[in-house]
Write a protein that holds these residues in place. Structure first.
Motif, PDB file in Angstrom:
ATOM      1  N   THR A   1     -13.196 -42.484 126.672  1.00 49.20           N
ATOM      2  CA  THR A   1     -14.531 -43.492 126.866  1.00 49.20           C
ATOM      3  C   THR A   1     -14.364 -44.809 126.731  1.00 49.20           C
TER       4      THR A   1
ATOM      5  N   ARG B   1     -21.510 -45.859 113.828  1.00 49.06           N
ATOM      6  CA  ARG B   1     -22.504 -45.409 114.831  1.00 49.06           C
ATOM      7  C   ARG B   1     -23.595 -46.217 115.255  1.00 49.06           C
TER       8      ARG B   1
ATOM      9  N   GLY C   1     -19.399 -36.694 127.082  1.00 44.97           N
ATOM     10  CA  GLY C   1     -18.963 -37.990 127.115  1.00 44.97           C
ATOM     11  C   GLY C   1     -18.162 -38.377 125.999  1.00 44.97           C
ATOM     12  N   GLY C   2     -18.138 -39.700 125.925  1.00 44.79           N
ATOM     13  CA  GLY C   2     -19.235 -40.620 126.303  1.00 44.79           C
ATOM     14  C   GLY C   2     -20.410 -40.519 125.733  1.00 44.79           C
ATOM     15  N   THR C   3     -21.469 -41.198 126.376  1.00 43.85           N
ATOM     16  CA  THR C   3     -22.831 -40.989 125.998  1.00 43.85           C
ATOM     17  C   THR C   3     -23.544 -40.981 127.320  1.00 43.85           C
TER      18      THR C   3
ATOM     19  N   LYS D   1     -20.912 -48.850 122.449  1.00 31.97           N
ATOM     20  CA  LYS D   1     -20.088 -49.295 121.546  1.00 31.97           C
ATOM     21  C   LYS D   1     -19.056 -48.406 121.107  1.00 31.97           C
ATOM     22  N   ARG D   2     -17.713 -48.665 121.005  1.00 31.01           N
ATOM     23  CA  ARG D   2     -16.869 -47.745 120.520  1.00 31.01           C
ATOM     24  C   ARG D   2     -17.115 -47.543 118.965  1.00 31.01           C
ATOM     25  N   CYS D   3     -17.024 -46.022 118.433  1.00 31.30           N
ATOM     26  CA  CYS D   3     -17.212 -45.614 117.138  1.00 31.30           C
ATOM     27  C   CYS D   3     -15.916 -45.789 116.568  1.00 31.30           C
TER      28      CYS D   3
ATOM     29  N   ASN E   1     -27.040 -39.924 122.392  1.00 32.81           N
ATOM     30  CA  ASN E   1     -26.673 -40.587 121.143  1.00 32.81           C
ATOM     31  C   ASN E   1     -27.969 -40.836 120.599  1.00 32.81           C
TER      32      ASN E   1
ATOM     33  N   PHE F   1     -11.937 -40.249 122.123  1.00 34.06           N
ATOM     34  CA  PHE F   1     -12.135 -39.641 123.554  1.00 34.06           C
ATOM     35  C   PHE F   1     -11.843 -40.642 124.527  1.00 34.06           C
TER      36      PHE F   1
ATOM     37  N   CYS G   1     -20.007 -45.746 126.725  1.00 28.95           N
ATOM     38  CA  CYS G   1     -20.588 -45.889 125.562  1.00 28.95           C
ATOM     39  C   CYS G   1     -21.008 -47.209 125.129  1.00 28.95           C
TER      40      CYS G   1
ATOM     41  N   TYR H   1     -14.114 -43.921 115.017  1.00 32.81           N
ATOM     42  CA  TYR H   1     -13.057 -42.714 114.712  1.00 32.81           C
ATOM     43  C   TYR H   1     -12.730 -41.973 116.136  1.00 32.81           C
ATOM     44  N   CYS H   2     -13.253 -42.782 117.085  1.00 24.68           N
ATOM     45  CA  CYS H   2     -13.363 -42.161 118.385  1.00 24.68           C
ATOM     46  C   CYS H   2     -12.085 -42.168 119.215  1.00 24.68           C
TER      47      CYS H   2
HETATM   48  S1  SF4 Z   1     -17.858 -40.990 122.687  1.00 24.76           S
HETATM   49 FE1  SF4 Z   1     -19.248 -40.666 120.966  1.00 24.76          FE
HETATM   50  S2  SF4 Z   1     -17.857 -41.073 119.090  1.00 24.76           S
HETATM   51 FE2  SF4 Z   1     -16.780 -41.733 121.213  1.00 24.76          FE
HETATM   52  S3  SF4 Z   1     -17.606 -44.087 121.027  1.00 24.76           S
HETATM   53 FE3  SF4 Z   1     -18.910 -42.947 122.306  1.00 24.76          FE
HETATM   54  S4  SF4 Z   1     -20.598 -42.390 121.015  1.00 24.76           S
HETATM   55 FE4  SF4 Z   1     -18.953 -42.945 119.656  1.00 24.76          FE
END
Ligand code: SF4
Length: 394
Positions: free
Chosen positions: A24, A135, A63-65, A15-17, A98, A22, A13, A19-20
């Motif tokens: 990633t 985001r 993902g991820g992105t 940038k890390r969101c 994204n 996952f 990704c 709330y994430c």
């Molecule tokens: S996986 Fe989705 S929610 Fe998580 S950081 Fe990447 S774009 Fe953001």
């Protein structure tokens, strides 16, 4: 043989969101070429361990992105897959995108290399909520991405939205959902926010800097969305998923995810990916560098266990029945078919879970579908309480 599905995890990704949680990472894009080479090696090794060439009816880049990949990279992965699996005509090829990392040109190229379904992470139409979630895109970016995708020839689009945010009002949620409907995607996924430990959002709520989500209001948002979407022509087919019919009358549910909910075979490739086949459940190593190293170094001899498998669990028949109930009841229309259950396990559904079923019907959470006692499914009232119903089967 029943066709299988393939999931490819792209754990990068920009940038890390907030709330994430996952598997990633941000800031490792320089590793993409090495990662893709490992992914191809994993695909080669796992497919070579299968007894025959397996038919595939969906491929999902998640993902991820995955929209950080170039169309050329997606094409190379697809070529690797096509040389190892029998990708069926009309297969669903989905890529998660994204809106903040996609261009008009890239969408054209992705369509031209065979991607035929896009899942956009829209999340909200309110800028303050997008800021809270950290985001990369704004609402205009989503509108633009959807328009570009249509111009590129995509006729199967899905939008993801999140509700139940801290301090989100019902009106704000209604605004986001209305905006999503106006964009006329074929498919919508609505997820209620969970503040997972280790995320920035959880940290902020723990410190009292933001409020925790309001559970009652979150439930109201879900109930409102169910009614609203039905009125807008979207049919709910899973707890969090809705689809509408195209002008040709095709109902565009996610064929990929249906396979999970029907508890059928899937293979997962990539760091932290999961697979399920031949009574085995496989989970890959989550670390990026470790994953890459294992893919190139380890030998594979037991399908579907790949070179980067960190956990392999053998599933007995009863556990498989439990899993089938847990995932199958997520399908709000289809539910769990008595006949399919009997064909698969050789026993009557009610002989195995009669007590649990009677209890949950008594609570008003489950019902037999409209075709008599053939399909067991959640009632409308049971949908927001799905997890409580599923837990009775484990
Ligand atoms: S996986 Fe989705 S929610 Fe998580 S950081 Fe990447 S774009 Fe953001």
């Amino acid at each position: 043989m029943e066709p299988i599905i393939l999931y490819l995890h792209i754990p990068f990704c920009r940038k890390r969101c907030s709330y994430c949680d996952f598997n990633t990472c941000a800031g490792f894009e320089q590793l993409i070429p090495a990662y893709l080479s490992a992914l191809c090696t994993e695909i080669d090794k796992v497919s070579a361990a299968a007894e025959s060439q397996l038919p595939v009816h969906t491929v999902y880049f998640g993902g991820g992105t995955p929209s950080l990949l170039t169309a050329r990279q997606v094409l190379e992965l697809m070529e690797g897959i096509r040389s190892r699996f029998e990708v069926l005509d009309g297969a669903e090829i989905t890529l998660e995108a994204n809106p903040g990392t996609i261009s008009r040109q890239q969408l054209r190229e992705l369509r031209s290399v065979g991607v035929n379904r896009l899942s956009f992470g829209m999340q909200s139409a309110n800028q303050d909520e997008l800021d809270l979630l950290e985001r990369l895109h704004d609402t205009y970016g989503v509108i633009e991405a959807v328009n570009w995708a249509r111009q590129a020839g995509f006729d199967n689009l899905s939008l993801d939205l999140i509700y139940g945010l801290p301090d989100q009002t019902l009106e704000k949620w209604q605004f986001s959902l209305d905006m999503a409907v106006q964009l006329a995607p074929e498919h919508l996924s609505l997820y209620s926010l969970t503040l997972e430990e280790g995320t920035r959002l959880h940290h902020w709520a723990s410190r009292g800097w933001i409020n925790w989500p309001d559970d009652d209001l979150t439930a109201d948002m879900y109930l409102w969305a169910m009614d609203q979407l039905e009125g807008a022509g979207y049919h709910q087919y899973e707890i969090s998923n809705f689809a509408r019919k195209t002008t040709e009358g095709k109902f565009l549910a996610s064929r990929h995810n249906l396979q999970y909910w029907r508890n059928q075979t899937y293979l997962g490739f990539g760091a932290g990916a999961h697979g399920s086949s031949s009574k085995l459940r496989v989970a890959n190593e989550t670390g990026l560098k470790e994953y890459i190293e294992l893919c190139h170094s380890k030998v594979v001899n037991r399908f579907p266990v790949g070179p980067a498998a960190a956990e392999v669990i053998e599933i007995d028949r009863f556990s498989e029945m439990q899993e089938t109930m847990m995932v199958g009841l997520r399908l709000t229309d289809e539910g769990v078919s008595r006949q399919v259950f009997k064909e698969r396990f050789g026993v009557e559904l009610c002989d195995v879970f009669g007590r649990e079923i009677a209890e949950l019907i008594g609570f008003g959470l489950l019902e037999w579908g409209k075709d008599g006692e053939e399909r067991l499914r959640l009632t409308k009232r049971g949908r927001p309480l799905g997890n409580q119903a599923f837990m009775r089967f484990v």
